[in-house]
Design a protein around this motif. Structure first.
Motif, PDB file in Angstrom:
ATOM      1  N   ARG A 212      37.914  49.144  32.793  1.00 46.54           N
ATOM      2  CA  ARG A 212      37.551  48.962  34.205  1.00 46.54           C
ATOM      3  C   ARG A 212      37.245  47.488  34.416  1.00 46.54           C
ATOM      4  N   ILE A 213      37.945  46.905  35.402  1.00 45.72           N
ATOM      5  CA  ILE A 213      37.714  45.504  35.726  1.00 45.72           C
ATOM      6  C   ILE A 213      37.333  45.375  37.197  1.00 45.72           C
ATOM      7  N   ARG A 214      36.704  44.268  37.510  1.00 45.72           N
ATOM      8  CA  ARG A 214      36.379  43.891  38.889  1.00 45.72           C
ATOM      9  C   ARG A 214      37.106  42.571  39.128  1.00 45.72           C
ATOM     10  N   VAL A 215      38.040  42.594  40.084  1.00 46.77           N
ATOM     11  CA  VAL A 215      38.905  41.442  40.358  1.00 46.77           C
ATOM     12  C   VAL A 215      38.467  40.765  41.645  1.00 46.77           C
ATOM     13  N   TRP A 216      38.387  39.434  41.602  1.00 41.26           N
ATOM     14  CA  TRP A 216      38.083  38.690  42.817  1.00 41.26           C
ATOM     15  C   TRP A 216      39.344  38.626  43.668  1.00 41.26           C
ATOM     16  N   GLU A 217      39.270  39.167  44.856  1.00 36.26           N
ATOM     17  CA  GLU A 217      40.401  39.177  45.792  1.00 36.26           C
ATOM     18  C   GLU A 217      40.103  38.182  46.899  1.00 36.26           C
ATOM     19  N   GLY A 218      40.661  36.985  46.750  1.00 37.47           N
ATOM     20  CA  GLY A 218      40.387  35.910  47.689  1.00 37.47           C
ATOM     21  C   GLY A 218      40.813  36.205  49.111  1.00 37.47           C
ATOM     22  N   SER A 219      41.860  37.027  49.276  1.00 36.71           N
ATOM     23  CA  SER A 219      42.345  37.298  50.636  1.00 36.71           C
ATOM     24  C   SER A 219      41.335  38.080  51.469  1.00 36.71           C
TER      25      SER A 219
END
Length: 125
Positions: A85-92
């Motif tokens: 499980r990852i948490r991704v930074w979504e810049g949009s």
């Protein structure tokens, strides 16, 4: 042992390409798609996405096209034998998105939020 193989999430590191046949089979198992959606998905929609995981960032790009989403930072939230499980930074959207990456033998898969089918990926590098 290399530094990357010592990471708890080393199973996902590398470049992965979407696998059209396995993904379409998963969609057929779920069912419920309208004819127009089936037509779109059966026409080389899958198999074009490349996802690359480094130790702390992920990149998505499409084959045969000039789209490259660039690298996005991620944090590992949890690791199990069959899932990361990852948490991704979504810049949009200026926010973090959680994602479960499932490990299935030589494949990874993620579950589509809208239709709950599995999109499969095979390591290419």
């Amino acid at each position: 042992m290399s530094a990357s193989s010592e990471l708890p999430h080393s199973a996902i590191l590398g470049k992965w390409q979407s696998v059209e046949a396995k993904t379409l089979a998963s969609m057929r198992e779920i069912g419920g798609l309208c004819d127009s959606a089936n037509e779109i998905f059966q026409n080389r929609f899958f198999g074009q996405l490349i996802v690359e995981y480094s130790s702390d960032s992920v990149r998505s790009l499409l084959l045969d096209e000039e789209w490259d989403g660039g690298f996005q930072k991620y944090e590992v939230m949890d690791v199990a034998p069959d899932r990361v499980r990852i948490r991704v930074w979504e810049g949009s959207i200026n926010d973090w998105l959680d994602s479960d990456i499932h490990i299935d033998g030589e494949y990874l898969y993620v579950i589509s939020g809208a239709m709950s089918f599995r999109e499969y990926f095979r390591r290419i590098a």
